[in-house]
Design a protein around this motif. Structure first.
Motif, PDB file in Angstrom:
ATOM      1  N   LEU A 111       0.820  -1.212   0.000  1.00 44.17           N
ATOM      2  CA  LEU A 111       0.000   0.000   0.000  1.00 44.17           C
ATOM      3  C   LEU A 111       0.855   1.265   0.000  1.00 44.17           C
ATOM      4  N   ALA A 112       1.977   1.235   0.719  1.00 46.03           N
ATOM      5  CA  ALA A 112       2.822   2.431   0.821  1.00 46.03           C
ATOM      6  C   ALA A 112       3.483   2.782  -0.510  1.00 46.03           C
ATOM      7  N   THR A 113       3.701   1.800  -1.361  1.00 50.86           N
ATOM      8  CA  THR A 113       4.341   2.069  -2.654  1.00 50.86           C
ATOM      9  C   THR A 113       3.496   3.003  -3.508  1.00 50.86           C
ATOM     10  N   TRP A 114       2.181   2.997  -3.301  1.00 51.80           N
ATOM     11  CA  TRP A 114       1.300   3.841  -4.107  1.00 51.80           C
ATOM     12  C   TRP A 114       1.540   5.325  -3.869  1.00 51.80           C
ATOM     13  N   ALA A 115       2.302   5.665  -2.849  1.00 52.56           N
ATOM     14  CA  ALA A 115       2.552   7.080  -2.557  1.00 52.56           C
ATOM     15  C   ALA A 115       3.263   7.790  -3.708  1.00 52.56           C
ATOM     16  N   VAL A 116       4.050   7.077  -4.494  1.00 52.72           N
ATOM     17  CA  VAL A 116       4.825   7.720  -5.561  1.00 52.72           C
ATOM     18  C   VAL A 116       4.285   7.390  -6.946  1.00 52.72           C
ATOM     19  N   ILE A 117       3.176   6.663  -7.028  1.00 48.45           N
ATOM     20  CA  ILE A 117       2.643   6.260  -8.328  1.00 48.45           C
ATOM     21  C   ILE A 117       1.706   7.347  -8.853  1.00 48.45           C
ATOM     22  N   PRO A 118       2.010   7.929 -10.004  1.00 43.39           N
ATOM     23  CA  PRO A 118       1.147   8.975 -10.566  1.00 43.39           C
ATOM     24  C   PRO A 118      -0.042   8.362 -11.299  1.00 43.39           C
ATOM     25  N   LEU A 132      11.659   5.758  -8.298  1.00 41.85           N
ATOM     26  CA  LEU A 132      11.998   4.394  -8.712  1.00 41.85           C
ATOM     27  C   LEU A 132      12.755   3.662  -7.608  1.00 41.85           C
ATOM     28  N   LEU A 133      13.655   4.353  -6.917  1.00 36.94           N
ATOM     29  CA  LEU A 133      14.380   3.737  -5.805  1.00 36.94           C
ATOM     30  C   LEU A 133      13.422   3.423  -4.653  1.00 36.94           C
ATOM     31  N   TYR A 134      12.463   4.310  -4.426  1.00 35.30           N
ATOM     32  CA  TYR A 134      11.456   4.083  -3.385  1.00 35.30           C
ATOM     33  C   TYR A 134      10.650   2.825  -3.684  1.00 35.30           C
ATOM     34  N   VAL A 135      10.262   2.647  -4.954  1.00 32.79           N
ATOM     35  CA  VAL A 135       9.509   1.456  -5.355  1.00 32.79           C
ATOM     36  C   VAL A 135      10.338   0.200  -5.128  1.00 32.79           C
ATOM     37  N   LEU A 136      11.593   0.218  -5.559  1.00 31.93           N
ATOM     38  CA  LEU A 136      12.463  -0.943  -5.384  1.00 31.93           C
ATOM     39  C   LEU A 136      12.665  -1.271  -3.911  1.00 31.93           C
ATOM     40  N   ALA A 137      12.820  -0.237  -3.089  1.00 32.91           N
ATOM     41  CA  ALA A 137      13.047  -0.464  -1.656  1.00 32.91           C
ATOM     42  C   ALA A 137      11.830  -1.108  -0.996  1.00 32.91           C
ATOM     43  N   LEU A 138      10.644  -0.572  -1.274  1.00 31.98           N
ATOM     44  CA  LEU A 138       9.457  -1.086  -0.596  1.00 31.98           C
ATOM     45  C   LEU A 138       9.028  -2.456  -1.113  1.00 31.98           C
ATOM     46  N   THR A 139       9.151  -2.676  -2.409  1.00 27.61           N
ATOM     47  CA  THR A 139       8.768  -3.989  -2.929  1.00 27.61           C
ATOM     48  C   THR A 139       9.703  -5.081  -2.431  1.00 27.61           C
ATOM     49  N   SER A 140      10.887  -4.702  -1.976  1.00 30.93           N
ATOM     50  CA  SER A 140      11.815  -5.689  -1.424  1.00 30.93           C
ATOM     51  C   SER A 140      11.518  -6.018   0.032  1.00 30.93           C
ATOM     52  N   VAL A 141      10.751  -5.161   0.706  1.00 26.58           N
ATOM     53  CA  VAL A 141      10.485  -5.358   2.137  1.00 26.58           C
ATOM     54  C   VAL A 141       9.477  -6.487   2.355  1.00 26.58           C
ATOM     55  N   GLY A 142       8.588  -6.725   1.395  1.00 21.36           N
ATOM     56  CA  GLY A 142       7.546  -7.725   1.566  1.00 21.36           C
ATOM     57  C   GLY A 142       8.058  -9.112   1.887  1.00 21.36           C
ATOM     58  N   VAL A 143       9.283  -9.423   1.445  1.00 18.84           N
ATOM     59  CA  VAL A 143       9.843 -10.757   1.699  1.00 18.84           C
ATOM     60  C   VAL A 143      10.041 -10.995   3.191  1.00 18.84           C
ATOM     61  N   TYR A 144      10.239  -9.936   3.963  1.00 17.20           N
ATOM     62  CA  TYR A 144      10.424 -10.099   5.407  1.00 17.20           C
ATOM     63  C   TYR A 144       9.140 -10.578   6.071  1.00 17.20           C
ATOM     64  N   GLY A 145       7.991 -10.125   5.574  1.00 18.66           N
ATOM     65  CA  GLY A 145       6.732 -10.623   6.113  1.00 18.66           C
ATOM     66  C   GLY A 145       6.562 -12.107   5.872  1.00 18.66           C
ATOM     67  N   VAL A 146       6.996 -12.577   4.685  1.00 23.97           N
ATOM     68  CA  VAL A 146       6.915 -14.005   4.368  1.00 23.97           C
ATOM     69  C   VAL A 146       7.825 -14.810   5.302  1.00 23.97           C
ATOM     70  N   ILE A 147       9.057 -14.357   5.464  1.00 22.72           N
ATOM     71  CA  ILE A 147      10.012 -15.084   6.317  1.00 22.72           C
ATOM     72  C   ILE A 147       9.547 -15.107   7.768  1.00 22.72           C
TER      73      ILE A 147
END
Length: 367
Positions: A111-118, A132-147
């Motif tokens: 949900l937070a990634t949508w902050a930068v999506i026009p 773009l860096l913000y998108v890459l950073a946040l989409t990488s965080v989701g794996v921690y929830g899985v682990i």
């Protein structure tokens, strides 16, 4: 944006608005943008479950939801109510804090990634240059929830599913990152709005054609990263029951379910922005359409075009699930490490040659 709302509200309301301090105006606008976007995404996620069952049912000669509400349209709300009233069972030997945090850690980045999506040329919550860096950073965080979900439950089956899913996500995250390097080279900007503007001018200016291999890699990697069929090894029911969320129930499971579909919507929207011109119309520049009154709207970009492109990719998610069998784990890892990463590296080199000879997106550069 001010011009858009000027004709929708009475004059005295506009006068009161202009009298407010700039900080209050900014906070008010931002809060309403967040509310509108969050509610919109959640509604899209809810009805995505309905349309997925309808699409797959049609492909398999079944009816799909048709009982709750007209045409079954209220089925998503029935599902939500059912999950909300079910008991959330927390295993006695689990890490209770991490057990609760893990679902939120999967949903929040989506949900937070949508902050930068026009959504169009003026509707964006945070128009930052490093989007773009913000998108890459946040989409990488989701794996921690899985682990964390697999580890916190203190279940070997859940931990096995979490490890398999995390390895898959990491493998395809690298390929997606390399694919976005190509987008950065073509657009010359990390700002998502600037990436869309770089593709203005109609279908021929989109990055889809010059970056076609990167588009294929990014899209398939997005399907794999969201753990969707045919890459859903985390939910290999015949092997490990239900993967990393096997011990979750009720609303806790619903949050994981919501995160999966929110990531599907996010990947579909990002693919449209990076390779299909985002909110831009494919008929932009077709001036003869402006002479036909009932076709002139086709040349105007905006949220409807972005929504249509997102729906196209969402339909592809459903299509893949109904068509392909689940891949073996070794096939998935081979595709990510031995095929996609080399393809992206080679095409980045090809892009360098295209930039040198001023071909494609670089044709307008001076020698």
């Amino acid at each position: 944006m001010a011009d858009f709302f000027a004709g929708l509200v009475p004059g005295f309301v506009w006068d009161i608005w202009n009298s407010l301090p700039p900080l209050v105006q900014y906070l008010t606008v931002t809060v309403w943008k967040i509310l509108f976007l969050t509610i919109g995404v959640i509604l899209i996620v809810a009805f995505s479950t309905y349309f997925e069952r309808k699409v797959i049912g049609s492909m398999q000669a079944r009816v799909g939801p048709n009982r709750v509400g007209p045409l079954g349209l209220l089925q998503p709300f029935a599902d939500v109510i059912k999950l909300l009233i079910k008991e959330v069972i927390v295993p006695s030997q689990s890490s209770k804090f991490l057990f609760v945090v893990a679902p939120l850690l999967s949903l929040t980045p989506a949900l937070a990634t949508w902050a930068v999506i026009p959504l169009n040329n003026w509707y964006v919550i945070a128009d930052i240059n490093a989007g773009l860096l913000y998108v890459l950073a946040l989409t990488s965080v989701g794996v921690y929830g899985v682990i964390l979900a697999g580890w916190a439950t203190n279940s070997k089956y859940a931990l096995l599913g979490a490890m398999r899913s995390a390895a898959q996500i990491v493998a395809y995250e690298i390929a997606m990152g390399f694919a976005l390097v190509g987008v950065l080279m073509a657009s010359g900007s990390l700002n998502l709005g600037a990436i869309v503007e770089a593709q203005s001018g109609g279908f021929s200016q989109w990055f889809l054609l010059p970056l076609l291999p990167l588009f294929v890699v990014y899209w398939i990697s997005g399907v794999a990263e969201t753990n969707r069929a045919p890459f859903d090894v985390a939910e290999g029911e015949s092997e490990i029951v239900a993967g990393f969320h096997v011990e979750y129930s009720g609303v806790a499971f619903a949050v994981f379910f919501l995160a999966e579909y929110a990531n599907m919507v996010l990947i579909s929207t990002l693919t449209a922005i990076f390779f299909l011109g985002g909110w831009a119309s494919p008929f932009e520049g077709w001036t003869f359409l402006n002479d036909i009154s009932w076709l002139a709207w086709l040349t105007v970009g905006g949220l409807p075009w972005l929504f249509a492109k997102m729906c196209l990719f969402m339909y592809t998610f459903f299509w893949l699930r109904a068509t392909f069998p689940r891949y073996r784990y070794d096939q998935i890892m081979r595709l990510g490490w031995k095929v996609f990463i080399p393809v992206t590296i080679v095409w980045i080199a090809v892009e360098g040659a295209m930039a040198w000879f001023h071909i494609g997106p670089w044709s307008g550069l001076s020698a």
